[in-house]
Design a protein around this motif. Structure first.
Motif, short mmCIF file in Angstrom:
data_model
loop_
_atom_site.label_atom_id
_atom_site.label_comp_id
_atom_site.label_asym_id
_atom_site.label_seq_id
_atom_site.Cartn_x
_atom_site.Cartn_y
_atom_site.Cartn_z
N TYR A 595 0.82 -1.21 0.00
CA TYR A 595 0.00 0.00 0.00
C TYR A 595 0.86 1.26 0.00
CZ TYR A 595 -3.05 -3.72 1.67
OH TYR A 595 -3.72 -4.92 1.80
N SER A 596 2.15 1.08 -0.27
CA SER A 596 3.13 2.15 -0.26
C SER A 596 3.34 2.71 1.14
CB SER A 596 2.73 3.28 -1.22
OG SER A 596 3.86 4.04 -1.60
N GLY A 597 3.19 1.84 2.13
CA GLY A 597 3.50 2.21 3.50
C GLY A 597 4.98 2.09 3.78
N SER A 598 5.36 2.23 5.05
CA SER A 598 6.79 2.19 5.40
C SER A 598 7.29 0.76 5.57
CB SER A 598 7.02 2.97 6.70
OG SER A 598 6.35 2.35 7.78
N GLY A 599 6.34 -0.20 5.58
CA GLY A 599 6.76 -1.59 5.65
C GLY A 599 7.03 -2.11 7.05
N VAL A 600 6.60 -1.36 8.07
CA VAL A 600 6.76 -1.85 9.45
C VAL A 600 5.76 -2.99 9.65
CG1 VAL A 600 6.54 -1.32 11.90
CG2 VAL A 600 7.57 0.35 10.34
N GLU A 601 6.28 -4.15 9.99
CA GLU A 601 5.41 -5.30 10.15
C GLU A 601 4.68 -5.24 11.48
OE1 GLU A 601 5.61 -10.21 10.20
OE2 GLU A 601 7.39 -9.00 9.72
N SER A 602 3.37 -5.39 11.44
CA SER A 602 2.61 -5.45 12.67
C SER A 602 2.54 -6.90 13.12
CB SER A 602 1.20 -4.90 12.46
OG SER A 602 0.47 -4.93 13.66
N GLU A 603 2.99 -7.16 14.34
CA GLU A 603 3.01 -8.52 14.84
C GLU A 603 2.69 -8.55 16.33
OE1 GLU A 603 6.90 -10.26 14.70
OE2 GLU A 603 7.89 -8.32 14.95
N ILE A 604 2.15 -9.68 16.74
CA ILE A 604 1.87 -9.88 18.16
C ILE A 604 3.16 -10.29 18.84
CG2 ILE A 604 0.56 -11.23 19.83
CD1 ILE A 604 -1.60 -11.54 17.61
N LEU A 605 3.63 -9.46 19.75
CA LEU A 605 4.90 -9.70 20.40
C LEU A 605 4.76 -10.62 21.61
CD1 LEU A 605 6.27 -6.04 20.30
CD2 LEU A 605 6.74 -7.89 18.68
N GLU A 606 3.58 -10.54 22.27
CA GLU A 606 3.44 -11.31 23.50
C GLU A 606 1.96 -11.40 23.87
OE1 GLU A 606 5.69 -11.38 27.82
OE2 GLU A 606 5.06 -9.45 27.01
N GLU A 607 1.56 -12.54 24.41
CA GLU A 607 0.25 -12.70 25.03
C GLU A 607 0.49 -13.26 26.43
OE1 GLU A 607 -2.63 -15.02 22.99
OE2 GLU A 607 -2.45 -13.92 21.10
N LYS A 608 -0.08 -12.62 27.43
CA LYS A 608 0.12 -13.14 28.78
C LYS A 608 -0.98 -12.63 29.71
CE LYS A 608 3.08 -9.48 30.65
NZ LYS A 608 4.36 -9.20 31.35
N TYR A 609 -1.11 -13.34 30.82
CA TYR A 609 -2.00 -12.89 31.89
C TYR A 609 -1.24 -11.94 32.79
CZ TYR A 609 -5.36 -16.40 30.46
OH TYR A 609 -6.25 -17.13 29.74
N GLU A 610 -1.89 -10.89 33.24
CA GLU A 610 -1.26 -9.88 34.08
C GLU A 610 -0.82 -10.49 35.42
OE1 GLU A 610 -0.28 -5.66 34.59
OE2 GLU A 610 -0.48 -7.09 32.96
N ASP A 611 0.43 -10.26 35.76
CA ASP A 611 0.98 -10.71 37.05
C ASP A 611 0.81 -12.20 37.28
OD1 ASP A 611 1.66 -8.05 37.64
OD2 ASP A 611 -0.34 -7.68 38.48
N GLY A 612 0.78 -12.98 36.21
CA GLY A 612 0.71 -14.42 36.34
C GLY A 612 -0.65 -14.95 36.77
N THR A 613 -1.64 -14.10 36.87
CA THR A 613 -2.98 -14.56 37.26
C THR A 613 -3.76 -14.96 36.02
OG1 THR A 613 -4.10 -12.44 37.04
CG2 THR A 613 -2.89 -12.84 39.10
N VAL A 614 -4.96 -15.44 36.22
CA VAL A 614 -5.83 -15.80 35.09
C VAL A 614 -7.04 -14.88 35.02
CG1 VAL A 614 -5.11 -18.21 35.07
CG2 VAL A 614 -7.02 -17.52 36.54
N HIS A 615 -6.91 -13.72 35.66
CA HIS A 615 -8.06 -12.81 35.71
C HIS A 615 -8.14 -11.90 34.48
CE1 HIS A 615 -8.97 -14.14 39.71
NE2 HIS A 615 -7.74 -13.83 40.14
N GLN A 616 -7.03 -11.50 33.92
CA GLN A 616 -7.06 -10.61 32.76
C GLN A 616 -5.87 -10.90 31.86
OE1 GLN A 616 -9.46 -8.16 31.69
NE2 GLN A 616 -8.22 -8.74 29.94
N LYS A 617 -6.19 -11.05 30.58
CA LYS A 617 -5.16 -11.34 29.60
C LYS A 617 -4.83 -10.09 28.79
CE LYS A 617 -4.01 -14.86 26.12
NZ LYS A 617 -4.55 -15.97 25.30
N PHE A 618 -3.54 -9.94 28.43
CA PHE A 618 -3.10 -8.80 27.64
C PHE A 618 -2.28 -9.30 26.44
CE2 PHE A 618 -3.99 -6.81 31.64
CZ PHE A 618 -4.46 -5.55 31.30
#
Length: 648
Positions: A595-618
């Motif tokens: 699309y004639s953009g700058s070519g920065v690849e968008s990627e998921i760097l990490e998926e994890k639960y906050e502070d090791g709990t299972v209450h909220q994922k980021f």
């Protein structure tokens, strides 16, 4: 000696319905119709002129002599004059010579004529709308394509300037030639519909078709009625819907037109506070007159019936509904309740919508161009609404363009211009318009509304389009905007197609093509586009980063897209709250090289639960500068066959 013979196409019931304002197919009665009387072929003429002393047919067949072919007034005081003239061929030029109560002779073209000449004092032509259609498959199934639960992506165009053969003012392509060029382009770009700016006959090119004189005539600039039908027929055969601009709000004061048609204020309101438009110097229909309502609603029916139009975009509805539109204090008169609503216009629009939806069902659509907050425009008439299928989302358009004009450092102060629409986006069924009105009269083309250097302007516009295509509602884009036309729209010449040899313009066009494809293929983007279950904010308040994150949802529980907009000129590793148990894939990035953009690849760097709990994922997502990223939730096999049922 009068050469006109008595003849009628009107029954007593026709006349009754006409006078009651409930005859919706007058095009089969009024005008010029080829008929046979006593074994002799000829043309039947009929016209409404209740205050005339005498009406005659003049034309090239009688040297424009108003004494030779005098029509007969009906006995029923309907104001209808009619008669039969032998041996008139197709293409005969004619007008009505109307002698007024004051003895003036007015030469008027036929309000119901199917064809007009192409000049300022144009005469009407004896013509026909006979055509052998080949779009049966489309017509039988178009309800699915025109449904509010279907993708509706509209390409708005002006037939005189989309493509031209040269720069001569009258060097237009024929409707058939346009079909050869337009249809492959629309298919390639994957728009679902086209919308033609007015194709009804108009005398003045700079009006773009919005000053109509021949309401029942396809403009002869581009060919015959059959040529326009061919264009629509071919579009339908290629699964492309057709919306026509319809202008029941006003008409010009041309001497051969509707103004003072029989010497009286017949079609227009006599009171200039209701009958004259100060901005457009044109005349406003008298919506309280039954015969005028029959004329206008029949006209809507005509284009939906004879020309197989799939929808009507109704122009200037705001001016119709408001008595004080563009008027200062003292220049308008309140209604009987002391308010500013034109009650007669509202009742007319309710009758119009009721009539066309009763006749065609949900296989067609009516769309209001309305810029105020007039309530319940797209609600059913039986619930007190006005009955339109959709309304242009003018507030969204203004807020969005205002935001994208802002300097990057100031955007945090205007952040909620892009969130405000979510406060009202389900009040009506909205179509988001980036129309011709936004690229004329010194407003600049869309690309030059964007902030920054050239790269930033194109990045901004790419992201604006991502926002538009992933926002709830139908879409409309004006011709040229899809490739970044740099100059304002000029109705006298072709679009600047040569710009596509430059990568930034070609890249923008490819992005719009891809967004159309995603809109049509991702049910989360259209199934609930008019339903509150279809949208959810994840992040609406990150002013400092100028980031927006939201979900679009289909009817399946796991049919979900996430949209991330980065409207700052920097790369972000952005932390996003995601529903527990979900996993995501990046499916679109407006910053890609293609699309004639700058070519920065968008990627998921990490998926994890906050502070090791299972209450909220980021999730941490790399988001390119000035870019829009679309992610798809991975399907949950457990819910493969489960569809959410919503109460409507």
């Amino acid at each position: 000696m009068n050469s006109v013979k008595t003849y009628t196409l009107f029954t007593d019931h026709d006349v009754y319905l006409f006078k009651e304002g409930r005859h919706y197919k007058l095009y089969g009665k009024f005008g010029a119709h080829s008929v046979e009387k006593d074994g002799v072929k000829g043309v039947y003429f009929s016209v409404w002129a209740p205050h005339a002393k005498k009406v005659s047919v003049i034309g090239d067949f009688n040297n424009w002599n108003h004494k030779d072919h005098i029509l007969f007034p009906r006995w029923d005081e309907s104001g209808i004059w009619e008669g039969f003239i032998e041996d008139l061929p197709w293409g005969t030029l004619y007008k009505y010579a109307i002698e007024t109560a004051r003895g003036e002779i007015l030469e008027k073209s036929d309000p119901y004529a199917l064809s007009w000449e192409q000049n300022i004092q144009a005469a009407s032509l004896v013509s026909t709308t006979w055509y052998e259609w080949n779009d049966k498959a489309w017509m039988e199934n178009r309800g699915e394509k025109n449904s509010l639960e279907a993708p509706i992506s509209v390409y708005e165009l002006h037939l005189g300037s989309w493509v031209r053969e040269g720069d001569h003012p009258n060097q237009f392509l024929n409707y058939r030639d346009i079909a050869k060029k337009l249809i492959p382009y629309i298919k390639e770009m994957e728009f679902t519909h086209v919308e033609f700016m007015p194709v009804m006959e108009y005398p003045y090119d700079p009006s773009w078709g919005y000053q109509i004189t021949g309401f029942y005539a396809a403009t002869s600039r581009f060919g015959s009625p059959q040529d326009l039908m061919f264009l629509i027929d071919e579009l339908h055969q290629n699964n492309i819907g057709v919306i026509l601009d319809w202008v029941p709000s006003h008409f010009p004061g041309d001497a051969n037109g509707l103004h003072r048609f029989d010497g009286s204020y017949l079609y227009e309101h006599e009171d200039p506070r209701k009958g004259f438009h100060p901005d457009w110097k044109s005349h406003i229909f008298n919506y309280g007159r039954n015969e005028v309502k029959s004329f206008l609603i029949s006209n809507a029916m005509f284009w939906l019936d004879r020309y197989h139009a799939d929808g009507l975009r109704v122009d200037a509805v705001t001016s119709m509904l408001h008595l004080d539109y563009s008027r200062n204090e003292g220049e308008w008169e309140p209604n009987i309740y002391g308010g500013n609503v034109n009650l007669e216009a509202k009742a007319f629009l309710q009758e119009f919508n009721t009539a066309v939806y009763k006749e065609f069902g949900n296989s067609i659509m009516t769309i209001a161009e309305e810029s105020s907050d007039f309530p319940m425009l797209t609600k059913p008439v039986h619930d007190g609404g006005v009955g339109f299928g959709m309304k242009w989302m003018m507030g969204w358009m203004h807020d969005t363009l205002d935001y994208f004009k802002e300097d990057f450092v100031n955007r945090k102060f205007h952040h909620h211009k892009l969130t405000f629409a979510s406060m009202y986006m389900y009040n009506e069924n909205y179509m988001m318009p980036l129309s011709h009105d936004e690229v004329v009269h010194g407003k600049a083309s869309l690309i030059y509304k964007m902030k920054g250097d050239e790269w930033q302007k194109f990045a901004n516009l790419r992201t604006l389009y991502v926002y538009m295509y992933t926002h709830p509602g139908a879409k409309l884009l004006f011709m040229g905007d899809e490739f970044g036309q740099t100059s304002e729209w000029n109705f006298t010449r072709s679009l600047d197609w040569h710009l596509l040899k430059y990568s930034v313009h070609k890249g923008l066009q490819d992005l719009v093509k891809k967004l159309n494809h995603l809109y049509r293929s991702e049910s989360a983007l259209y199934e609930n586009q008019f339903d509150k279950h279809g949208f959810e904010w994840i992040e609406a308040d990150d002013l400092e980063n100028s980031v927006y994150v939201y979900l679009r949802k289909g009817k399946r529980r796991d049919d979900v897209l996430m949209i991330v907009l980065n409207l700052a000129p920097k790369v972000l590793d952005y932390k996003i709250k995601i529903p527990n148990g979900t996993h995501w894939d990046v499916i679109f990035n407006s910053d890609d090289d293609e699309y004639s953009g700058s070519g920065v690849e968008s990627e998921i760097l990490e998926e994890k639960y906050e502070d090791g709990t299972v209450h909220q994922k980021f999730m941490t997502l790399k988001v390119p500068p000035l870019a829009g990223v679309i992610l798809r939730q991975q399907k949950d096999k457990k819910y493969k066959l489960h569809r959410i049922k919503h109460k409507r």
